[in-house]
Design a protein around this motif. Structure first.
Motif, PDB file in Angstrom:
ATOM      1  N   ILE A   1       0.821  -1.215   0.000  1.00 40.27           N
ATOM      2  CA  ILE A   1       0.000   0.000   0.000  1.00 40.27           C
ATOM      3  C   ILE A   1       0.860   1.273   0.000  1.00 40.27           C
ATOM      4  N   PRO A   2       1.957   1.347   0.793  1.00 37.93           N
ATOM      5  CA  PRO A   2       2.804   2.548   0.711  1.00 37.93           C
ATOM      6  C   PRO A   2       3.400   2.762  -0.683  1.00 37.93           C
ATOM      7  N   VAL A   3       3.646   1.684  -1.416  1.00 38.16           N
ATOM      8  CA  VAL A   3       4.174   1.817  -2.778  1.00 38.16           C
ATOM      9  C   VAL A   3       3.096   2.389  -3.692  1.00 38.16           C
ATOM     10  N   ARG A   4       1.884   1.916  -3.530  1.00 35.35           N
ATOM     11  CA  ARG A   4       0.768   2.472  -4.313  1.00 35.35           C
ATOM     12  C   ARG A   4       0.644   3.975  -4.074  1.00 35.35           C
ATOM     13  N   THR A   5       0.733   4.395  -2.817  1.00 34.62           N
ATOM     14  CA  THR A   5       0.642   5.816  -2.484  1.00 34.62           C
ATOM     15  C   THR A   5       1.794   6.597  -3.116  1.00 34.62           C
ATOM     16  N   ALA A   6       3.000   6.008  -3.075  1.00 28.96           N
ATOM     17  CA  ALA A   6       4.167   6.673  -3.662  1.00 28.96           C
ATOM     18  C   ALA A   6       4.026   6.831  -5.166  1.00 28.96           C
ATOM     19  N   VAL A   7       3.504   5.822  -5.841  1.00 30.03           N
ATOM     20  CA  VAL A   7       3.320   5.903  -7.296  1.00 30.03           C
ATOM     21  C   VAL A   7       2.273   6.956  -7.640  1.00 30.03           C
ATOM     22  N   GLU A   8       1.195   7.027  -6.881  1.00 30.62           N
ATOM     23  CA  GLU A   8       0.178   8.059  -7.109  1.00 30.62           C
ATOM     24  C   GLU A   8       0.786   9.453  -6.973  1.00 30.62           C
ATOM     25  N   PHE A   9       1.650   9.622  -5.978  1.00 30.86           N
ATOM     26  CA  PHE A   9       2.330  10.908  -5.797  1.00 30.86           C
ATOM     27  C   PHE A   9       3.291  11.184  -6.952  1.00 30.86           C
ATOM     28  N   LEU A  10       4.027  10.157  -7.372  1.00 27.90           N
ATOM     29  CA  LEU A  10       5.036  10.344  -8.415  1.00 27.90           C
ATOM     30  C   LEU A  10       4.429  10.709  -9.765  1.00 27.90           C
ATOM     31  N   VAL A  11       3.295  10.119 -10.123  1.00 29.89           N
ATOM     32  CA  VAL A  11       2.708  10.480 -11.411  1.00 29.89           C
ATOM     33  C   VAL A  11       2.180  11.917 -11.391  1.00 29.89           C
ATOM     34  N   GLU A  12       1.729  12.376 -10.220  1.00 29.39           N
ATOM     35  CA  GLU A  12       1.331  13.777 -10.123  1.00 29.39           C
ATOM     36  C   GLU A  12       2.547  14.691 -10.240  1.00 29.39           C
ATOM     37  N   ARG A  13       3.650  14.305  -9.593  1.00 31.15           N
ATOM     38  CA  ARG A  13       4.888  15.075  -9.711  1.00 31.15           C
ATOM     39  C   ARG A  13       5.388  15.072 -11.159  1.00 31.15           C
ATOM     40  N   TRP A  14       5.272  13.944 -11.814  1.00 27.01           N
ATOM     41  CA  TRP A  14       5.696  13.809 -13.211  1.00 27.01           C
ATOM     42  C   TRP A  14       4.893  14.787 -14.081  1.00 27.01           C
ATOM     43  N   ALA A  15       3.562  14.799 -13.886  1.00 26.32           N
ATOM     44  CA  ALA A  15       2.721  15.708 -14.656  1.00 26.32           C
ATOM     45  C   ALA A  15       3.015  17.164 -14.301  1.00 26.32           C
ATOM     46  N   ASP A  16       3.322  17.425 -13.028  1.00 26.82           N
ATOM     47  CA  ASP A  16       3.702  18.786 -12.626  1.00 26.82           C
ATOM     48  C   ASP A  16       4.958  19.237 -13.373  1.00 26.82           C
ATOM     49  N   GLU A  17       5.956  18.364 -13.430  1.00 30.47           N
ATOM     50  CA  GLU A  17       7.210  18.724 -14.102  1.00 30.47           C
ATOM     51  C   GLU A  17       6.994  18.941 -15.593  1.00 30.47           C
ATOM     52  N   ASP A  18       6.158  18.107 -16.209  1.00 31.71           N
ATOM     53  CA  ASP A  18       5.864  18.307 -17.631  1.00 31.71           C
ATOM     54  C   ASP A  18       5.138  19.626 -17.859  1.00 31.71           C
ATOM     55  N   ALA A  19       4.208  19.944 -16.949  1.00 27.90           N
ATOM     56  CA  ALA A  19       3.480  21.209 -17.087  1.00 27.90           C
ATOM     57  C   ALA A  19       4.415  22.402 -16.923  1.00 27.90           C
ATOM     58  N   ALA A  20       5.327  22.311 -15.956  1.00 28.89           N
ATOM     59  CA  ALA A  20       6.283  23.395 -15.741  1.00 28.89           C
ATOM     60  C   ALA A  20       7.171  23.599 -16.964  1.00 28.89           C
ATOM     61  N   ALA A  21       7.593  22.493 -17.576  1.00 29.23           N
ATOM     62  CA  ALA A  21       8.417  22.601 -18.781  1.00 29.23           C
ATOM     63  C   ALA A  21       7.609  23.169 -19.943  1.00 29.23           C
ATOM     64  N   ASP A  22       6.334  22.805 -19.998  1.00 25.63           N
ATOM     65  CA  ASP A  22       5.494  23.258 -21.107  1.00 25.63           C
ATOM     66  C   ASP A  22       5.226  24.754 -21.036  1.00 25.63           C
ATOM     67  N   VAL A  23       4.920  25.266 -19.838  1.00 20.02           N
ATOM     68  CA  VAL A  23       4.614  26.704 -19.717  1.00 20.02           C
ATOM     69  C   VAL A  23       5.866  27.521 -19.458  1.00 20.02           C
ATOM     70  N   GLY A  24       6.962  26.846 -19.086  1.00 19.02           N
ATOM     71  CA  GLY A  24       8.228  27.541 -18.880  1.00 19.02           C
ATOM     72  C   GLY A  24       8.292  28.381 -17.622  1.00 19.02           C
ATOM     73  N   ASP A  25       7.504  28.024 -16.614  1.00 18.93           N
ATOM     74  CA  ASP A  25       7.483  28.820 -15.386  1.00 18.93           C
ATOM     75  C   ASP A  25       7.139  27.911 -14.212  1.00 18.93           C
ATOM     76  N   ARG A  26       8.135  27.586 -13.389  1.00 23.12           N
ATOM     77  CA  ARG A  26       7.919  26.680 -12.258  1.00 23.12           C
ATOM     78  C   ARG A  26       7.084  27.357 -11.159  1.00 23.12           C
ATOM     79  N   ASP A  27       7.295  28.650 -10.962  1.00 20.27           N
ATOM     80  CA  ASP A  27       6.526  29.354  -9.928  1.00 20.27           C
ATOM     81  C   ASP A  27       5.041  29.408 -10.294  1.00 20.27           C
ATOM     82  N   LEU A  28       4.755  29.677 -11.556  1.00 20.91           N
ATOM     83  CA  LEU A  28       3.366  29.695 -12.005  1.00 20.91           C
ATOM     84  C   LEU A  28       2.733  28.312 -11.843  1.00 20.91           C
ATOM     85  N   THR A  29       3.490  27.272 -12.167  1.00 18.81           N
ATOM     86  CA  THR A  29       2.982  25.907 -12.029  1.00 18.81           C
ATOM     87  C   THR A  29       2.685  25.590 -10.571  1.00 18.81           C
ATOM     88  N   ALA A  30       3.601  25.973  -9.679  1.00 15.66           N
ATOM     89  CA  ALA A  30       3.374  25.748  -8.251  1.00 15.66           C
ATOM     90  C   ALA A  30       2.124  26.476  -7.785  1.00 15.66           C
TER      91      ALA A  30
END
Length: 296
Positions: free
Chosen positions: A193-222
């Protein structure tokens, strides 16, 4: 049977203990794939161990039961009956949990797809509830974004672009498959179960990083992640991929920092554990086959 048949049942523990630490550092993509693959392997090995243990109950059925007390045969003793019975019950419980999770995910995605037909991969629902999710596709149709007018009214134009980029990243990387696989592993082996929780967090982080790269602004993404998560909290969307996601505070903190490096060395532990699981499962299978040959 040897102790190797029991080891896969607990080899998930090291992965569960390390999952949170692995998820907290480095690029999220490689960590999500590694944790998911190792969890699936650990769940498969533990389930196979339970199957082998449960199958030893067959020695209590005729005609094998008559051989147990045969005066001229020295057959190897399988596991105690209580252990075999417990293994069978655990198998049933794991199967029921897996079926329930699959039913819930399929039902949720079916309801989300029924909301409307996408136009240019986007469905806008006229709901006051703030929500933005990635709806996985099917064999007949690609995935699409579902956003509500409630969340669009709360966000600025730039923040909307972050939300769209985040959800499109979920679809592009097929994150629903990773989260479903990790959830299936946790259903079969609750130690994961902790691994499932970690993967759920990681895919959100992955999408966050892609969004930050796409818009070119990490502060705006945050900023967009923080506002969307606060707005969407308690929306009850079910097991879907949304910008609300999990552990929003940690995600915002990660976006404030520079883009994370891969740090692939942190994945050596799960890789070594995966090799160990394969070796132990092979040894357990060999012992089971020897036992079966002796009895049959």
């Amino acid at each position: 049977m040897t102790i190797s048949v029991y080891l896969p049942l607990i080899l998930a523990l090291p992965l569960a203990v390390a999952a949170r630490r692995i998820a907290a550092r480095g690029a999220p993509g490689p960590a999500a794939w590694t944790l998911t693959a190792t969890a699936v392997l650990a769940a498969a090995a533990s389930t196979w161990s339970l199957v082998m243990l449960a199958l030893t109950m067959l020695d209590d059925l005729p005609p094998l039961a008559a051989l147990d007390d045969h005066p001229t045969l020295e057959l190897p003793e399988p596991v105690p009956g209580a252990v075999a019975l417990l293994a069978g019950l655990l198998l049933i419980c794991g199967t029921l949990r897996l079926a329930a999770d699959v039913h819930r995910r399929v039902g949720t995605n079916r309801r989300l797809r029924a909301i409307g037909e996408p136009i240019h991969d986007l469905v806008i629902a006229d709901w006051s509830a703030p929500m933005a999710v990635a709806v996985p596709g099917t064999a007949r149709s690609p995935g699409h974004l579902l956003v509500t007018t409630g969340i669009l009214r709360l966000l600025s134009t730039d923040e909307r672009q972050v939300v769209f980029a985040h959800e499109r990243a979920h679809l592009a990387h097929r994150h629903h498959r990773l989260t479903a696989a990790a959830a299936a592993a946790a259903a079969l082996n609750p130690l994961l179960i902790p691994v499932r929780t970690a993967v759920e967090f990681l895919v959100e982080r992955w999408a966050d990083e892609d969004a930050a790269a796409d818009v070119g602004d990490r502060d705006l993404t945050a900023q967009a992640v923080a506002r969307a998560t606060l707005a969407a909290s308690g929306s009850g969307a079910g097991p879907v991929l949304s910008i609300g996601g999990s552990a929003a505070v940690q995600r915002v903190q990660a976006l404030i920092r520079p883009t994370p490096a891969p740090l692939r060395r942190r994945l050596a532990g799960p890789a070594l554990l995966a090799a160990t699981i394969v070796a132990v499962a092979a040894a357990a299978t060999e012992a089971f086959v020897d036992l079966a040959r002796a009895w049959l």
